[in-house]
Design a protein around this motif. Structure first.
Motif, PDB file in Angstrom:
ATOM      1  N   MET A 126       2.590   5.783  -2.513  1.00 23.30           N
ATOM      2  CA  MET A 126       3.506   6.911  -2.704  1.00 23.30           C
ATOM      3  C   MET A 126       3.565   7.317  -4.170  1.00 23.30           C
ATOM      4  O   MET A 126       3.766   8.491  -4.495  1.00 23.30           O
ATOM      5  CB  MET A 126       4.899   6.552  -2.195  1.00 23.30           C
ATOM      6  CG  MET A 126       5.038   6.628  -0.680  1.00 23.30           C
ATOM      7  SD  MET A 126       4.537   8.227   0.002  1.00 23.30           S
ATOM      8  CE  MET A 126       5.833   9.295  -0.633  1.00 23.30           C
ATOM      9  N   GLY A 127       3.383   6.343  -5.059  1.00 22.31           N
ATOM     10  CA  GLY A 127       3.275   6.681  -6.479  1.00 22.31           C
ATOM     11  C   GLY A 127       2.061   7.552  -6.722  1.00 22.31           C
ATOM     12  O   GLY A 127       2.117   8.537  -7.468  1.00 22.31           O
ATOM     13  N   PHE A 128       0.951   7.207  -6.082  1.00 18.11           N
ATOM     14  CA  PHE A 128      -0.272   7.987  -6.261  1.00 18.11           C
ATOM     15  C   PHE A 128      -0.183   9.341  -5.577  1.00 18.11           C
ATOM     16  O   PHE A 128      -0.773  10.325  -6.037  1.00 18.11           O
ATOM     17  CB  PHE A 128      -1.489   7.204  -5.760  1.00 18.11           C
ATOM     18  CG  PHE A 128      -2.379   6.817  -6.889  1.00 18.11           C
ATOM     19  CD1 PHE A 128      -3.472   7.574  -7.238  1.00 18.11           C
ATOM     20  CD2 PHE A 128      -2.085   5.710  -7.651  1.00 18.11           C
ATOM     21  CE1 PHE A 128      -4.262   7.241  -8.311  1.00 18.11           C
ATOM     22  CE2 PHE A 128      -2.864   5.360  -8.722  1.00 18.11           C
ATOM     23  CZ  PHE A 128      -3.972   6.126  -9.055  1.00 18.11           C
ATOM     24  N   ILE A 184       0.840  -1.208   0.000  1.00 12.88           N
ATOM     25  CA  ILE A 184       0.000   0.000   0.000  1.00 12.88           C
ATOM     26  C   ILE A 184       0.871   1.252   0.000  1.00 12.88           C
ATOM     27  O   ILE A 184       0.623   2.197  -0.758  1.00 12.88           O
ATOM     28  CB  ILE A 184      -0.946   0.008   1.226  1.00 12.88           C
ATOM     29  CG1 ILE A 184      -2.037  -1.055   1.071  1.00 12.88           C
ATOM     30  CG2 ILE A 184      -1.585   1.385   1.403  1.00 12.88           C
ATOM     31  CD1 ILE A 184      -2.886  -1.251   2.308  1.00 12.88           C
ATOM     32  N   ILE A 185       1.913   1.251   0.818  1.00 12.17           N
ATOM     33  CA  ILE A 185       2.790   2.425   0.910  1.00 12.17           C
ATOM     34  C   ILE A 185       3.561   2.628  -0.398  1.00 12.17           C
ATOM     35  O   ILE A 185       3.663   3.743  -0.920  1.00 12.17           O
ATOM     36  CB  ILE A 185       3.759   2.285   2.102  1.00 12.17           C
ATOM     37  CG1 ILE A 185       2.974   2.354   3.410  1.00 12.17           C
ATOM     38  CG2 ILE A 185       4.824   3.376   2.056  1.00 12.17           C
ATOM     39  CD1 ILE A 185       3.774   1.968   4.635  1.00 12.17           C
ATOM     40  N   GLN A 196      -3.998   9.927  -3.067  1.00 11.72           N
ATOM     41  CA  GLN A 196      -4.193  11.084  -3.930  1.00 11.72           C
ATOM     42  C   GLN A 196      -4.571  12.307  -3.102  1.00 11.72           C
ATOM     43  O   GLN A 196      -4.113  13.422  -3.366  1.00 11.72           O
ATOM     44  CB  GLN A 196      -5.279  10.790  -4.970  1.00 11.72           C
ATOM     45  CG  GLN A 196      -5.412  11.846  -6.036  1.00 11.72           C
ATOM     46  CD  GLN A 196      -6.475  11.494  -7.072  1.00 11.72           C
ATOM     47  OE1 GLN A 196      -7.662  11.683  -6.832  1.00 11.72           O
ATOM     48  NE2 GLN A 196      -6.060  10.975  -8.208  1.00 11.72           N
ATOM     49  N   GLY A 197      -5.403  12.095  -2.094  1.00 11.46           N
ATOM     50  CA  GLY A 197      -5.796  13.201  -1.212  1.00 11.46           C
ATOM     51  C   GLY A 197      -4.600  13.797  -0.499  1.00 11.46           C
ATOM     52  O   GLY A 197      -4.465  15.030  -0.387  1.00 11.46           O
ATOM     53  N   PHE A 236      10.756  14.242  -5.807  1.00 12.79           N
ATOM     54  CA  PHE A 236      11.318  13.721  -4.555  1.00 12.79           C
ATOM     55  C   PHE A 236      10.611  12.458  -4.052  1.00 12.79           C
ATOM     56  O   PHE A 236      11.258  11.418  -3.848  1.00 12.79           O
ATOM     57  CB  PHE A 236      11.310  14.824  -3.494  1.00 12.79           C
ATOM     58  CG  PHE A 236      11.895  14.408  -2.178  1.00 12.79           C
ATOM     59  CD1 PHE A 236      13.249  14.124  -2.062  1.00 12.79           C
ATOM     60  CD2 PHE A 236      11.092  14.293  -1.051  1.00 12.79           C
ATOM     61  CE1 PHE A 236      13.791  13.738  -0.845  1.00 12.79           C
ATOM     62  CE2 PHE A 236      11.612  13.902   0.164  1.00 12.79           C
ATOM     63  CZ  PHE A 236      12.977  13.630   0.276  1.00 12.79           C
ATOM     64  N   PRO A 237       9.277  12.476  -3.843  1.00  8.39           N
ATOM     65  CA  PRO A 237       8.619  11.240  -3.370  1.00  8.39           C
ATOM     66  C   PRO A 237       8.700  10.099  -4.375  1.00  8.39           C
ATOM     67  O   PRO A 237       8.787   8.927  -3.986  1.00  8.39           O
ATOM     68  CB  PRO A 237       7.166  11.664  -3.116  1.00  8.39           C
ATOM     69  CG  PRO A 237       6.982  12.913  -3.902  1.00  8.39           C
ATOM     70  CD  PRO A 237       8.321  13.584  -3.946  1.00  8.39           C
TER      71      PRO A 237
END
Length: 529
Positions: free
Chosen positions: A30-32, A25-26, A172-173, A224-225
């Motif tokens: 993180m892509g989202f 999930i992480i 996304q939020g 960065f992310p």
């Protein structure tokens, strides 16, 4: 007649929530987070771009992007996203989810940095360079939609699968929130170091030269992310469902999942040899089994994105009405970025993020169908409630009520079809076509986003040509635009009935991959028994 499911797939379906679920999930989330940051951060800096590159001497108001330039800067990433959803969805089914997953992230990292380094000898050439890199940024973002959803659905157990996929989308939020927070930080630092007068006091000095760094840093931070996530994406094994059902290597699937699940999974070679359904996307078999499902997922996504992205139409009215954003001429350039970022961060915090997480918590209890139907219903109600007495909401005494109605529309979009349209296409199609079908659904949705963001921007202009926004032709008016959006939400309510409920059911049960293809296979199974 149904085939007995492979042990490795059964182990995935019944596995309790473990560390690998939350790690996935992480990693996917993180892509989202990055996707949302990159797509939505441009709206934070468009006013600044207008001040820097399109200043007009003697104008009573600050410079602004011409309508065609504004549409290109804001919309080109959507075009890239649509193309990326189709291409990487197809490629993910051909090459495997893992092999393609890293490609999308690398594109996002490189193009985020390149967007901030956009150059040119004239304002239009700078905007053209920015649009070029934003298109390819969108292309990488588009690939993340079908791949993240498919990977999460194929890793998850059937009991909590909906919550896990929705949790990826809910990032996304936080991406939207992150974009606002980064813009707040950068604009506050630059604003304190490089103070400028308001536009009314001195039009030229109100935009300090250092303001050009502000928008570039905000756009570049999106790398960065994404860069942080790349290593962990490359460490993820291929999903067992792709390896077993598409690559036909159940032995490798069992080995991979034994490590991930921390249990021993036996390989049943005789099951691997059984003939599986092999019809293609354009076959009669697909049309009869899943044709209406694909129509349902694609159209529902198309309709909700028209409504969702068109809500930006009246953000400026709300922000101005409640005093979050004062008139542009009473601020300097950096101060305007700060106030726009503050307003959008508050909207994300109050309306956007909570709706996503209501879906995460309740999707495996209420079901996808119920949440989507309920979301479209309340979006229809609130849109008509805004439209029918529109003059009532324009009165100063009723502005707070207008804000509440606006926030509730956003809430039920996210606790509703904006989330479920992402979840369902990853659950109901065969493994060999899953990413492709999700990509088709998502790309159709992105087409709706472009209609909502730009078509309705023109349509909602005042009927009186003298009262339109600068550079725009007359439209049908805000009230009529809201009425049309209400009707679009109502259509989404009815098209939801084309989409099956996947709550608590195995992916192979939903896609029909457990079914024998013909009587000869049935006879073969009986004979071996």
């Amino acid at each position: 007649m149904a085939k007995q499911q492979l042990e490795v797939l059964n182990a995935l379906d019944v596995a309790k929530a473990q560390l690998y679920h939350f790690t996935a999930i992480i990693i996917a989330g993180m892509g989202f987070f990055t996707d949302a940051y990159d797509l939505f951060c441009i709206s934070l800096v468009t006013k600044l771009l207008g001040r820097i590159y399109y200043h007009v001497d003697g104008s009573p108001t600050p410079g602004s992007l011409p309508p065609n330039v504004s549409a290109a800067v804001n919309g080109v990433a959507f075009c890239g996203t649509l193309a990326g959803q189709l291409f990487f969805g197809w490629l993910g089914d051909k090459m495997g989810r893992k092999r393609v997953y890293g490609m999308t992230l690398l594109i996002m990292v490189m193009c985020s940095i390149a967007s901030g380094l956009s150059f040119g000898s004239s304002p239009n050439s700078v905007m053209a360079t920015l649009c070029f890199f934003r298109f390819w940024l969108g292309f990488g973002i588009g690939g993340d939609y079908p791949l993240s959803a498919t990977i999460m659905s194929e890793y998850a157990n059937k009991k909590t699968r909906g919550a896990f996929i929705a949790a990826v989308f809910a990032m996304q939020g936080f991406g939207i929130l992150g974009g606002g927070s980064v813009a707040l930080l950068i604009s506050s630092v630059f604003g304190s170091k490089f103070k400028g007068p308001t536009y009314l006091m001195d039009p030229l000095k109100s935009t300090v030269s250092q303001a050009d760094y502000v928008w570039r840093l905000i756009l570049m931070f999106g790398a960065f992310p994404a860069a942080m996530t790349y290593y962990w994406r490359m460490k993820m094994p291929e999903t067992a469902r792709y390896t077993a059902l598409v690559a036909k290597n159940a032995e490798q699937a069992a080995a991979d999942m034994s490590k991930v699940l921390q249990v021993k999974v036996d390989v049943e070679k005789e099951k691997i040899e059984e003939k599986s359904n092999s019809f293609g996307l354009f076959s009669k078999q697909f049309a009869s089994r899943h044709g209406w499902h694909l129509v349902g997922t694609a159209l529902c996504w198309f309709l909700v994105d028209i409504a969702y992205y068109s809500q930006n139409l009246f953000q400026k009215d709300i922000f101005s009405a409640i005093g979050w954003i004062p008139p542009a001429k009473t601020m300097n350039a950096i101060d305007e970025v700060y106030k726009i970022a503050r307003a959008q961060t508050l909207i994300a915090l109050c309306g956007t993020v909570p709706g996503y997480w209501f879906t995460v918590v309740l999707i495996d209890r209420l079901g996808r169908f119920t949440i989507q139907l309920m979301g479209f219903f309340f979006m229809t109600v609130f849109m008509f409630a805004l439209a029918i007495p529109y003059h009532h909401w324009t009165l100063k005494a009723n502005h707070i009520g207008f804000v509440v109605m606006y926030a509730l529309t956003f809430f039920f979009a996210n606790f509703g079809p904006n989330a479920t349209t992402f979840v369902v296409p990853a659950e109901i199609f065969p493994a060999r076509l899953r990413a492709t079908c999700h990509g088709i659904s998502a790309a159709t949705g992105k087409a709706g986003a472009m209609v909502g963001a730009f078509g309705f921007l023109y349509a909602s202009q005042n009927k009186d040509p003298t009262k339109t926004d600068k550079g725009y032709p007359a439209g049908i008016g805000m009230r009529n635009a809201l009425m049309v959006l209400g009707a679009i939400n109502l259509l989404g309510f009815f098209f939801t009935f084309l989409v099956p409920e996947a709550k608590g059911r195995a992916l192979e049960e939903m896609s029909g991959e457990n079914e024998e293809e013909d009587n000869s296979n049935i006879a073969k199974t009986a004979e071996s028994a």
